[in-house]
Design a protein around this motif. Structure first.
Motif, PDB file in Angstrom:
ATOM      1  N   ARG A   1       0.866  -1.186   0.000  1.00  0.00           N
ATOM      2  CA  ARG A   1       0.000   0.000   0.000  1.00  0.00           C
ATOM      3  C   ARG A   1       0.902   1.235   0.000  1.00  0.00           C
ATOM      4  O   ARG A   1       1.413   1.639   1.042  1.00  0.00           O
ATOM      5  CB  ARG A   1      -0.931  -0.037   1.201  1.00  0.00           C
ATOM      6  CG  ARG A   1      -1.784  -1.315   1.178  1.00  0.00           C
ATOM      7  CD  ARG A   1      -2.625  -1.538   2.378  1.00  0.00           C
ATOM      8  NE  ARG A   1      -1.873  -1.427   3.618  1.00  0.00           N
ATOM      9  CZ  ARG A   1      -2.432  -1.329   4.817  1.00  0.00           C
ATOM     10  NH1 ARG A   1      -3.736  -1.337   4.928  1.00  0.00           N
ATOM     11  NH2 ARG A   1      -1.695  -1.226   5.895  1.00  0.00           N
ATOM     12  N   GLU A   2       1.080   1.807  -1.188  1.00  0.00           N
ATOM     13  CA  GLU A   2       2.035   2.896  -1.375  1.00  0.00           C
ATOM     14  C   GLU A   2       1.726   4.104  -0.497  1.00  0.00           C
ATOM     15  O   GLU A   2       2.633   4.715   0.075  1.00  0.00           O
ATOM     16  CB  GLU A   2       2.058   3.318  -2.854  1.00  0.00           C
ATOM     17  CG  GLU A   2       3.164   4.289  -3.166  1.00  0.00           C
ATOM     18  CD  GLU A   2       3.306   4.545  -4.664  1.00  0.00           C
ATOM     19  OE1 GLU A   2       3.935   5.556  -4.991  1.00  0.00           O
ATOM     20  OE2 GLU A   2       2.799   3.755  -5.465  1.00  0.00           O
ATOM     21  N   ALA A   3       0.471   4.460  -0.358  1.00  0.00           N
ATOM     22  CA  ALA A   3       0.093   5.634   0.441  1.00  0.00           C
ATOM     23  C   ALA A   3       0.519   5.497   1.900  1.00  0.00           C
ATOM     24  O   ALA A   3       0.774   6.496   2.574  1.00  0.00           O
ATOM     25  CB  ALA A   3      -1.414   5.863   0.356  1.00  0.00           C
ATOM     26  N   ARG A   4       0.613   4.274   2.391  1.00  0.00           N
ATOM     27  CA  ARG A   4       1.007   4.027   3.787  1.00  0.00           C
ATOM     28  C   ARG A   4       2.434   3.503   3.908  1.00  0.00           C
ATOM     29  O   ARG A   4       2.887   3.247   5.014  1.00  0.00           O
ATOM     30  CB  ARG A   4       0.062   3.007   4.423  1.00  0.00           C
ATOM     31  CG  ARG A   4      -1.350   3.491   4.539  1.00  0.00           C
ATOM     32  CD  ARG A   4      -2.188   2.443   5.224  1.00  0.00           C
ATOM     33  NE  ARG A   4      -3.564   2.883   5.334  1.00  0.00           N
ATOM     34  CZ  ARG A   4      -4.457   2.277   6.067  1.00  0.00           C
ATOM     35  NH1 ARG A   4      -4.147   1.199   6.764  1.00  0.00           N
ATOM     36  NH2 ARG A   4      -5.691   2.734   6.121  1.00  0.00           N
ATOM     37  N   ASP A   5       3.103   3.290   2.766  1.00  0.00           N
ATOM     38  CA  ASP A   5       4.430   2.661   2.751  1.00  0.00           C
ATOM     39  C   ASP A   5       4.401   1.387   3.593  1.00  0.00           C
ATOM     40  O   ASP A   5       5.237   1.170   4.468  1.00  0.00           O
ATOM     41  CB  ASP A   5       5.500   3.627   3.258  1.00  0.00           C
ATOM     42  CG  ASP A   5       6.907   3.087   3.056  1.00  0.00           C
ATOM     43  OD1 ASP A   5       7.104   2.231   2.159  1.00  0.00           O
ATOM     44  OD2 ASP A   5       7.809   3.489   3.816  1.00  0.00           O
ATOM     45  N   SER A   6       3.388   0.554   3.313  1.00  0.00           N
ATOM     46  CA  SER A   6       3.110  -0.606   4.167  1.00  0.00           C
ATOM     47  C   SER A   6       2.703  -1.812   3.335  1.00  0.00           C
ATOM     48  O   SER A   6       1.961  -1.687   2.364  1.00  0.00           O
ATOM     49  CB  SER A   6       1.976  -0.242   5.129  1.00  0.00           C
ATOM     50  OG  SER A   6       1.504  -1.372   5.808  1.00  0.00           O
TER      51      SER A   6
ATOM     52  N   ASP B   1       6.497   3.375  10.968  1.00  0.00           N
ATOM     53  CA  ASP B   1       6.474   4.141  12.219  1.00  0.00           C
ATOM     54  C   ASP B   1       5.747   3.395  13.345  1.00  0.00           C
ATOM     55  O   ASP B   1       5.038   3.998  14.139  1.00  0.00           O
ATOM     56  CB  ASP B   1       5.830   5.506  11.994  1.00  0.00           C
ATOM     57  CG  ASP B   1       4.386   5.399  11.515  1.00  0.00           C
ATOM     58  OD1 ASP B   1       3.953   4.295  11.134  1.00  0.00           O
ATOM     59  OD2 ASP B   1       3.686   6.419  11.524  1.00  0.00           O
ATOM     60  N   TYR B   2       5.946   2.065  13.420  1.00  0.00           N
ATOM     61  CA  TYR B   2       5.282   1.290  14.470  1.00  0.00           C
ATOM     62  C   TYR B   2       5.804   1.702  15.846  1.00  0.00           C
ATOM     63  O   TYR B   2       6.893   2.269  15.981  1.00  0.00           O
ATOM     64  CB  TYR B   2       5.494  -0.215  14.259  1.00  0.00           C
ATOM     65  CG  TYR B   2       6.905  -0.684  14.542  1.00  0.00           C
ATOM     66  CD1 TYR B   2       7.288  -1.026  15.827  1.00  0.00           C
ATOM     67  CD2 TYR B   2       7.842  -0.773  13.530  1.00  0.00           C
ATOM     68  CE1 TYR B   2       8.586  -1.441  16.100  1.00  0.00           C
ATOM     69  CE2 TYR B   2       9.132  -1.181  13.798  1.00  0.00           C
ATOM     70  CZ  TYR B   2       9.500  -1.510  15.081  1.00  0.00           C
ATOM     71  OH  TYR B   2      10.771  -1.910  15.351  1.00  0.00           O
TER      72      TYR B   2
ATOM     73  N   PHE C   1       4.697  -1.356   9.027  1.00  0.00           N
ATOM     74  CA  PHE C   1       4.518   0.092   9.106  1.00  0.00           C
ATOM     75  C   PHE C   1       5.857   0.700   9.474  1.00  0.00           C
ATOM     76  O   PHE C   1       6.498   0.250  10.433  1.00  0.00           O
ATOM     77  CB  PHE C   1       3.476   0.481  10.167  1.00  0.00           C
ATOM     78  CG  PHE C   1       2.062   0.193   9.778  1.00  0.00           C
ATOM     79  CD1 PHE C   1       1.412   0.949   8.819  1.00  0.00           C
ATOM     80  CD2 PHE C   1       1.375  -0.849  10.372  1.00  0.00           C
ATOM     81  CE1 PHE C   1       0.109   0.682   8.461  1.00  0.00           C
ATOM     82  CE2 PHE C   1       0.072  -1.134  10.018  1.00  0.00           C
ATOM     83  CZ  PHE C   1      -0.571  -0.365   9.059  1.00  0.00           C
TER      84      PHE C   1
ATOM     85  N   LYS D   1       0.674  -5.515   3.441  1.00  0.00           N
ATOM     86  CA  LYS D   1      -0.380  -6.239   4.145  1.00  0.00           C
ATOM     87  C   LYS D   1      -0.399  -7.653   3.576  1.00  0.00           C
ATOM     88  O   LYS D   1      -0.544  -7.851   2.373  1.00  0.00           O
ATOM     89  CB  LYS D   1      -1.745  -5.587   3.945  1.00  0.00           C
ATOM     90  CG  LYS D   1      -2.884  -6.336   4.609  1.00  0.00           C
ATOM     91  CD  LYS D   1      -4.200  -5.589   4.360  1.00  0.00           C
ATOM     92  CE  LYS D   1      -5.362  -6.326   4.939  1.00  0.00           C
ATOM     93  NZ  LYS D   1      -5.795  -7.472   4.125  1.00  0.00           N
TER      94      LYS D   1
END
Length: 129
Positions: free
Chosen positions: A37-42, A62-63, A60, A44
């Motif tokens: 998910r590019e918008a979240r740099d994450s 910034d966890y 994530f 899943k």
């Protein structure tokens, strides 16, 4: 209103690749779908176990670390049913899972169980069924 079942459990990984390997290659979960998910740099990752349970594994950037252990508020541990706890302890230790505890016996049911941690420090339990 009545709940039907548990749909999924979400886990945030500190090291996504290591956690993906642990849940798929060590514990044997099947990958249903993996998306970035590019918008979240994450990432899943949806995981299945015998088609009955599902884990969502997230990365994530910034966890935040888990609170005090093991009595943090919220999810205490995730338990999996197994046929033979002793065999699983040997197997997990052979895979380098150092946190595996020795066999315990439930004082109320007489069933064997053990605890260990995933690569993120998430407490996991194996309960002989």
């Amino acid at each position: 209103m009545k709940l039907k079942s548990i749909h999924h459990i979400a886990i945030i990984a500190k090291d996504y690749a290591e956690s993906k390997q642990f849940y798929t290659e060590v514990l044997g979960f099947e990958i249903i779908q993996e998306v970035y998910r590019e918008a979240r740099d994450s990432y899943k990752l949806d995981l299945a176990l015998g088609g009955l349970y599902q884990i969502e594994l997230f990365s994530f950037p910034d966890y935040r670390p888990r609170g005090s252990y093991p009595e943090s508020l919220g999810l205490r541990h995730l338990a999996f049913a197994v046929d033979n706890v002793e065999e699983w302890i040997i197997y997990l230790r052979s895979k380098g899972v150092e946190s595996v505890q020795d066999v315990r016996v439930d004082e109320f049911t007489g069933r064997k169980f053990t605890f260990f941690n995933d690569p993120n420090g998430q407490p996991l339990e194996l309960y002989e069924n």
